[in-house]
Scaffold this motif. Structure first.
Motif, PDB file in Angstrom:
ATOM      1  N   THR A 134       9.565  -8.781  -4.967  1.00 17.52           N
ATOM      2  CA  THR A 134       9.458  -7.440  -5.545  1.00 17.52           C
ATOM      3  C   THR A 134       9.669  -7.455  -7.056  1.00 17.52           C
ATOM      4  N   GLY A 135      10.558  -8.318  -7.533  1.00 11.75           N
ATOM      5  CA  GLY A 135      10.787  -8.409  -8.972  1.00 11.75           C
ATOM      6  C   GLY A 135       9.545  -8.842  -9.728  1.00 11.75           C
ATOM      7  N   GLU A 136       8.844  -9.837  -9.194  1.00 18.16           N
ATOM      8  CA  GLU A 136       7.629 -10.328  -9.843  1.00 18.16           C
ATOM      9  C   GLU A 136       6.518  -9.281  -9.773  1.00 18.16           C
ATOM     10  N   LEU A 137       6.416  -8.570  -8.657  1.00 18.58           N
ATOM     11  CA  LEU A 137       5.401  -7.517  -8.546  1.00 18.58           C
ATOM     12  C   LEU A 137       5.654  -6.430  -9.579  1.00 18.58           C
ATOM     13  N   ALA A 138       6.933  -6.047  -9.755  1.00 14.29           N
ATOM     14  CA  ALA A 138       7.273  -5.025 -10.740  1.00 14.29           C
ATOM     15  C   ALA A 138       7.017  -5.518 -12.153  1.00 14.29           C
ATOM     16  N   ARG A 139       7.310  -6.789 -12.413  1.00 18.78           N
ATOM     17  CA  ARG A 139       7.090  -7.333 -13.756  1.00 18.78           C
ATOM     18  C   ARG A 139       5.610  -7.387 -14.096  1.00 18.78           C
ATOM     19  N   ARG A 140       4.797  -7.798 -13.116  1.00 26.23           N
ATOM     20  CA  ARG A 140       3.375  -7.963 -13.378  1.00 26.23           C
ATOM     21  C   ARG A 140       2.638  -6.624 -13.418  1.00 26.23           C
ATOM     22  N   HIS A 141       3.178  -5.633 -12.698  1.00 22.96           N
ATOM     23  CA  HIS A 141       2.508  -4.329 -12.640  1.00 22.96           C
ATOM     24  C   HIS A 141       3.515  -3.224 -12.963  1.00 22.96           C
ATOM     25  N   PRO A 142       3.849  -3.068 -14.236  1.00 24.44           N
ATOM     26  CA  PRO A 142       4.897  -2.113 -14.634  1.00 24.44           C
ATOM     27  C   PRO A 142       4.552  -0.657 -14.342  1.00 24.44           C
ATOM     28  N   ALA A 143       3.282  -0.354 -14.108  1.00 21.52           N
ATOM     29  CA  ALA A 143       2.903   1.029 -13.786  1.00 21.52           C
ATOM     30  C   ALA A 143       3.153   1.359 -12.317  1.00 21.52           C
ATOM     31  N   THR A 144       3.637   0.374 -11.553  1.00 18.44           N
ATOM     32  CA  THR A 144       3.903   0.563 -10.130  1.00 18.44           C
ATOM     33  C   THR A 144       5.388   0.787  -9.891  1.00 18.44           C
ATOM     34  N   GLU A 145       5.735   1.733  -9.040  1.00 16.90           N
ATOM     35  CA  GLU A 145       7.126   1.941  -8.638  1.00 16.90           C
ATOM     36  C   GLU A 145       7.394   1.056  -7.415  1.00 16.90           C
ATOM     37  N   VAL A 146       7.999  -0.095  -7.637  1.00 12.09           N
ATOM     38  CA  VAL A 146       8.226  -1.062  -6.562  1.00 12.09           C
ATOM     39  C   VAL A 146       9.550  -0.756  -5.863  1.00 12.09           C
ATOM     40  N   ASP A 147       9.487  -0.560  -4.556  1.00 10.71           N
ATOM     41  CA  ASP A 147      10.667  -0.259  -3.748  1.00 10.71           C
ATOM     42  C   ASP A 147      11.005  -1.482  -2.907  1.00 10.71           C
ATOM     43  N   PRO A 148      12.104  -2.179  -3.209  1.00 10.91           N
ATOM     44  CA  PRO A 148      12.422  -3.414  -2.484  1.00 10.91           C
ATOM     45  C   PRO A 148      13.109  -3.198  -1.149  1.00 10.91           C
ATOM     46  N   ASP A 149      13.440  -1.949  -0.797  1.00  9.21           N
ATOM     47  CA  ASP A 149      14.274  -1.692   0.373  1.00  9.21           C
ATOM     48  C   ASP A 149      13.514  -1.334   1.639  1.00  9.21           C
ATOM     49  N   VAL A 150      12.288  -0.815   1.501  1.00 12.08           N
ATOM     50  CA  VAL A 150      11.599  -0.246   2.667  1.00 12.08           C
ATOM     51  C   VAL A 150      10.758  -1.291   3.392  1.00 12.08           C
ATOM     52  N   LEU A 151      10.397  -0.989   4.647  1.00 15.70           N
ATOM     53  CA  LEU A 151       9.546  -1.882   5.426  1.00 15.70           C
ATOM     54  C   LEU A 151       8.073  -1.695   5.066  1.00 15.70           C
ATOM     55  N   TYR A 152       7.701  -0.479   4.747  1.00 13.73           N
ATOM     56  CA  TYR A 152       6.335  -0.251   4.265  1.00 13.73           C
ATOM     57  C   TYR A 152       6.279   1.073   3.509  1.00 13.73           C
ATOM     58  N   VAL A 153       5.208   1.236   2.731  1.00 15.60           N
ATOM     59  CA  VAL A 153       4.986   2.449   1.947  1.00 15.60           C
ATOM     60  C   VAL A 153       3.587   2.961   2.264  1.00 15.60           C
ATOM     61  N   ASP A 154       3.500   4.243   2.589  1.00 16.10           N
ATOM     62  CA  ASP A 154       2.222   4.881   2.915  1.00 16.10           C
ATOM     63  C   ASP A 154       1.879   5.904   1.840  1.00 16.10           C
ATOM     64  N   ASN A 155       0.852   5.591   1.028  1.00 17.80           N
ATOM     65  CA  ASN A 155       0.369   6.524   0.025  1.00 17.80           C
ATOM     66  C   ASN A 155      -0.909   7.230   0.484  1.00 17.80           C
ATOM     67  N   GLY A 156      -1.188   7.177   1.767  1.00 10.71           N
ATOM     68  CA  GLY A 156      -2.403   7.791   2.280  1.00 10.71           C
ATOM     69  C   GLY A 156      -3.563   6.818   2.297  1.00 10.71           C
ATOM     70  N   ASP A 157      -4.179   6.595   1.143  1.00 17.64           N
ATOM     71  CA  ASP A 157      -5.321   5.683   1.078  1.00 17.64           C
ATOM     72  C   ASP A 157      -4.940   4.286   0.634  1.00 17.64           C
ATOM     73  N   VAL A 158      -3.681   4.084   0.222  1.00 21.65           N
ATOM     74  CA  VAL A 158      -3.176   2.758  -0.163  1.00 21.65           C
ATOM     75  C   VAL A 158      -1.820   2.558   0.485  1.00 21.65           C
ATOM     76  N   LEU A 159      -1.690   1.483   1.274  1.00 21.72           N
ATOM     77  CA  LEU A 159      -0.443   1.202   1.982  1.00 21.72           C
ATOM     78  C   LEU A 159      -0.018  -0.235   1.704  1.00 21.72           C
TER      79      LEU A 159
END
Length: 311
Positions: free
Chosen positions: A126-151
């Protein structure tokens, strides 16, 4: 019939691919009829560990799918293939729902699909994902994230959680539960991947806090303050905070909280001590306080955690 496409290329993780194949590629018309129309899509035969996978369709077929599944990407130190990234981006632009399993989130990130969105991946990345994509809100605690059209999902078993979630969205909870029962897995897991995250202590070395970390860990049952830590390290509170941020990525109080939760987890896993006793040993004072902080941090109550992880 809902069309699901599995996007594959060299360098993907076999477990996540197998999960998608098991859920969407199996003939489950005895459970739901019609089931999914499923296709493995890639530009060439894919070498996965010790076996080779032959795609049925090219990556251009992703743009014709209703749902695109992107398995885990093994080498997160390098960018995923541009051909794969472009095909995933085009599929989303054409209206497909796109879901990544584990480190497949790096493919979605490279395609720009995570910008301005909340996302997750395996906690170790999660740290590397956040570093590489700073416009993304990376949540390291959850099992999955559902944004509707992007999961996006966390690692390994969380890929199954997300796939079952997709089935639940498409075919309802009753049918998702039937699939879970067939696979002998829970239809829904409580909590998040915070249950599985190790809380490392920086290695002793040539740093001003090298002796402070083990000293503090031996005294978690005591009411330590930032001033106590600063005094032990021979630093001002301000300098202590700066060194903590550099070495641990967090503040002294947040680090202490993480270590107290980790101590409680260890005692729940390895002893029969009561929650009251564990609360005292972890420096939480009372069982009520421990339960509140444990639920908030780990995602499940102490008793549930013990039933899951007790040896």
């Amino acid at each position: 019939m809902h069309r699901v496409a599995l996007a594959v290329t060299d360098g993907m993780l076999h477990y996540e691919m197998s999960v998608a194949l098991e859920i969407f590629g199996a003939d489950l018309t005895h459970v739901v009829d019609p089931w999914y129309e499923f296709a493995v899509c890639g530009s060439a035969p894919v070498r996965v560990d010790r076996f080779q996978l032959e795609p049925e369709r090219g990556l251009d077929h992703l743009a014709h799918a209703d749902t695109v599944i992107v398995p885990g990407w093994a080498d997160t130190d390098r960018e995923p293939p541009a051909e794969l990234v472009d095909a995933v981006r085009a599929a989303h632009a054409a209206g497909a729902r796109v879901a990544s399993l584990c480190t497949g989130a790096f493919v979605l990130g490279a395609a720009g699909l995570l910008d301005g969105r909340r996302a997750t991946t395996h906690w170790a990345h999660t740290g590397e994902l956040a570093r590489r994509h700073p416009a993304t809100e990376v949540d390291p605690d959850v099992l999955y994230v559902d944004n509707g059209d992007v999961l996006t999902s966390a690692g390994k078993a969380a890929a199954m959680d997300l796939c079952l979630h997709l089935v639940r969205l498409d075919h309802g909870s009753i049918n998702a539960n039937r699939i879970a029962r067939r696979l002998v897995i829970p239809p829904h897991r409580d909590g998040g991947q915070a249950q599985f995250i190790a809380t490392p202590v920086p290695e002793p070395g040539n740093n001003p806090l090298g002796e402070l970390f083990p000293w503090a860990i031996q005294r978690l049952d005591q009411p330590l303050t930032v001033e106590d830590l600063a005094r032990r390290a021979g630093l001002s509170s301000r300098h202590l905070a700066r060194h903590f941020k550099h070495l641990t990525g967090t503040t002294p109080l947040q680090w202490l909280h993480s270590q107290r939760i980790r101590r409680a987890q260890e005692l729940l896993e390895t002893t029969d001590a009561t929650v009251d006793t564990i609360a005292e040993a972890a420096g939480m004072g009372t069982a009520t306080t421990l339960r509140r902080h444990f639920q908030r941090t780990v995602g499940v109550p102490p008793d549930t955690y013990r039933r899951t992880f007790r040896s």
